[in-house]
Structures are given as C-alpha cells and as structure tokens.
Scaffold this motif. Sequence first.
Motif, PDB file in Angstrom:
ATOM      1  N   MET A   1       5.615  14.113   1.743  1.00 33.64           N
ATOM      2  CA  MET A   1       5.080  12.754   1.621  1.00 33.64           C
ATOM      3  C   MET A   1       5.672  11.855   2.709  1.00 33.64           C
ATOM      4  N   ALA A   2       4.800  11.124   3.342  1.00 31.51           N
ATOM      5  CA  ALA A   2       5.240  10.269   4.450  1.00 31.51           C
ATOM      6  C   ALA A   2       6.161   9.161   3.947  1.00 31.51           C
ATOM      7  N   ASP A   3       7.028   8.700   4.839  1.00 28.20           N
ATOM      8  CA  ASP A   3       7.907   7.591   4.472  1.00 28.20           C
ATOM      9  C   ASP A   3       7.082   6.336   4.218  1.00 28.20           C
ATOM     10  N   ARG A   4       7.579   5.538   3.298  1.00 33.90           N
ATOM     11  CA  ARG A   4       6.911   4.259   3.044  1.00 33.90           C
ATOM     12  C   ARG A   4       7.211   3.308   4.193  1.00 33.90           C
ATOM     13  N   THR A   5       6.184   2.640   4.657  1.00 28.57           N
ATOM     14  CA  THR A   5       6.391   1.644   5.704  1.00 28.57           C
ATOM     15  C   THR A   5       6.726   0.299   5.063  1.00 28.57           C
ATOM     16  N   GLU A   6       7.116  -0.662   5.900  1.00 22.50           N
ATOM     17  CA  GLU A   6       7.367  -2.019   5.392  1.00 22.50           C
ATOM     18  C   GLU A   6       6.106  -2.581   4.723  1.00 22.50           C
ATOM     19  N   ILE A   7       4.971  -2.214   5.272  1.00 19.51           N
ATOM     20  CA  ILE A   7       3.719  -2.725   4.683  1.00 19.51           C
ATOM     21  C   ILE A   7       3.500  -2.123   3.296  1.00 19.51           C
ATOM     22  N   ASP A   8       3.831  -0.842   3.126  1.00 21.32           N
ATOM     23  CA  ASP A   8       3.724  -0.236   1.787  1.00 21.32           C
ATOM     24  C   ASP A   8       4.629  -0.958   0.790  1.00 21.32           C
ATOM     25  N   VAL A   9       5.840  -1.269   1.245  1.00 25.28           N
ATOM     26  CA  VAL A   9       6.785  -1.967   0.362  1.00 25.28           C
ATOM     27  C   VAL A   9       6.215  -3.327  -0.044  1.00 25.28           C
ATOM     28  N   LEU A  10       5.647  -4.039   0.931  1.00 23.75           N
ATOM     29  CA  LEU A  10       5.067  -5.354   0.639  1.00 23.75           C
ATOM     30  C   LEU A  10       3.918  -5.217  -0.370  1.00 23.75           C
ATOM     31  N   ILE A  11       3.080  -4.209  -0.176  1.00 26.93           N
ATOM     32  CA  ILE A  11       1.961  -4.003  -1.111  1.00 26.93           C
ATOM     33  C   ILE A  11       2.489  -3.716  -2.515  1.00 26.93           C
ATOM     34  N   LEU A  13       5.292  -4.664  -3.853  1.00 28.60           N
ATOM     35  CA  LEU A  13       5.850  -5.888  -4.444  1.00 28.60           C
ATOM     36  C   LEU A  13       4.731  -6.833  -4.871  1.00 28.60           C
ATOM     37  N   MET A  14       3.748  -7.011  -4.003  1.00 29.58           N
ATOM     38  CA  MET A  14       2.632  -7.916  -4.324  1.00 29.58           C
ATOM     39  C   MET A  14       1.882  -7.436  -5.564  1.00 29.58           C
ATOM     40  N   ALA A  15       1.788  -6.115  -5.742  1.00 27.93           N
ATOM     41  CA  ALA A  15       1.045  -5.554  -6.874  1.00 27.93           C
ATOM     42  C   ALA A  15       1.707  -5.891  -8.207  1.00 27.93           C
ATOM     43  N   LYS A  16       2.971  -6.310  -8.156  1.00 30.99           N
ATOM     44  CA  LYS A  16       3.668  -6.682  -9.396  1.00 30.99           C
ATOM     45  C   LYS A  16       3.392  -8.124  -9.814  1.00 30.99           C
ATOM     46  N   LEU A  17       2.707  -8.888  -8.964  1.00 31.98           N
ATOM     47  CA  LEU A  17       2.430 -10.287  -9.297  1.00 31.98           C
ATOM     48  C   LEU A  17       1.365 -10.358 -10.385  1.00 31.98           C
ATOM     49  N   PRO A  18       1.484 -11.378 -11.270  1.00 27.65           N
ATOM     50  CA  PRO A  18       0.454 -11.527 -12.304  1.00 27.65           C
ATOM     51  C   PRO A  18      -0.907 -11.763 -11.663  1.00 27.65           C
ATOM     52  N   GLY A  19      -1.904 -11.083 -12.159  1.00 28.12           N
ATOM     53  CA  GLY A  19      -3.257 -11.259 -11.647  1.00 28.12           C
ATOM     54  C   GLY A  19      -3.601 -10.356 -10.477  1.00 28.12           C
ATOM     55  N   LEU A  20      -2.591  -9.698  -9.913  1.00 28.46           N
ATOM     56  CA  LEU A  20      -2.847  -8.758  -8.819  1.00 28.46           C
ATOM     57  C   LEU A  20      -2.532  -7.348  -9.295  1.00 28.46           C
ATOM     58  N   GLY A  21      -3.339  -6.395  -8.891  1.00 29.01           N
ATOM     59  CA  GLY A  21      -3.002  -4.984  -9.083  1.00 29.01           C
ATOM     60  C   GLY A  21      -2.902  -4.363  -7.709  1.00 29.01           C
ATOM     61  N   PRO A  22      -2.753  -3.030  -7.635  1.00 30.12           N
ATOM     62  CA  PRO A  22      -2.612  -2.372  -6.332  1.00 30.12           C
ATOM     63  C   PRO A  22      -3.776  -2.675  -5.381  1.00 30.12           C
ATOM     64  N   ARG A  23      -4.995  -2.684  -5.907  1.00 33.93           N
ATOM     65  CA  ARG A  23      -6.134  -2.886  -5.025  1.00 33.93           C
ATOM     66  C   ARG A  23      -6.144  -4.306  -4.436  1.00 33.93           C
TER      67      ARG A  23
END
Length: 197
Positions: A1-11, A13-23
């Motif tokens: 499995m490829a390493d997570r990039t900074e952008i993956d990490v940001l996604i 974190l953002m997915a944990k916000l209320p009203g947002l999911g991974p997509r």
Amino acid sequence: MADRTEIDVLIELMAKLPGLGPRSARRAVLHLVRKRALLLTPLADAIGRVAVSARECINCGNVGTSDLCPICADPQRANGQICVVEDVADLWAMERSKVFKGRYHVLGGTLSALDAIGPNELRIPQLVHRIEDEAVSEIILALNATVDGQTTAHYIADQLETRVELTSLAQGVPIGGELDYLDDGTITAALNARRKV
Ligand SMILES: [Zn+2]
C-alpha cells in the motif's frame, strides 16, 4: 500500500467534520487545492489563528476568542434574563434569530444516567452562582425536546424554582429537534410564546 500523502491526511481529517464524509471531503480538498490563493492559504491562516485563540467564555461557556465572550462583556445584555441551552450551537442559533436580548448559559450537554453525566459534569453549579452575581430575574430554559433535555429542564427547575422566575420555550420546537436546525421565525415564535415552568 502506497504511503499516505499530505493530501490524504487532509482528506481523512476533513472527513471527520460534521456533515462531511469521505466523498465530500475529497471534493472539498480538491476544490481547495485548485483555489490555493483564493481559499486554501487564507483558510490555513484562519484555522491556525483560531487554533491559538479559541477558548470558552469563563462566564457562559460560549466559544470565542477572549475570556469573556462579546455577549457577557456587553453591559446592555445584562437585562436580568438568562437563556439556558445545551450546546454552543444552540446559543448561536438563538443569536441568529436576533430575538433574545439577554445573556446565555451553555450547559455543555444534558443529564444522562446512561452516560453517567450528573449536575457537576454540566455547568449547573455555575448557573446557580450567576443568579445572584448578575441579579437574574428570569431563567428561560431552551433545552431540546428530547427525554434527556426535558429531564435536565426539570432538574434545573427543581433547583431554582424558589429563587427566580422560570420559563420554557413554547412547543413548536419539534420532538428531538435541536435549535440549530430551526429557522429564525420558529425560534422567535417559541421565545415570544414561552411559558412558566
Ligand atoms: Zn459568555
């Protein structure tokens, strides 16, 4: 499995916000990266500043950037009324409706036997102190119409009934409805039609 990039990490974190999911998080991050100057950089700056300055008002529990929130710091808001809410989101919803001119008290939740949340886990002792400190004449209970919300309202009413006039928002607030989901007109009507507890 490829390493997570900074952008993956940001996604992630953002997915944990209320009203947002991974997509939604992926779409938001892609949008931010494409609007780097217009959105991403100013957002990063704003988040950094709030991460340093955000704090709870020592008087009411509102969230702001100073020890006393603007409402508690404003002498015009000391009109003898305190509106008791469960959560800061409820306070902000009441403020959006612009109908209430007094101050607030944020409990930080509701009494819950199941979750072992008692009066001391909430900000109920601080509320009792404020009644004398701020010459409060009316407590308006604006708790959600859930079982725990109403149990909490009854508990507070029992504690305070001989010391201050107690009122409660009129129904019209849907069962289980949270103030944050109500439109301003409904909040205004519920406040104006409040009744004695
Ligand atoms: Zn405050």
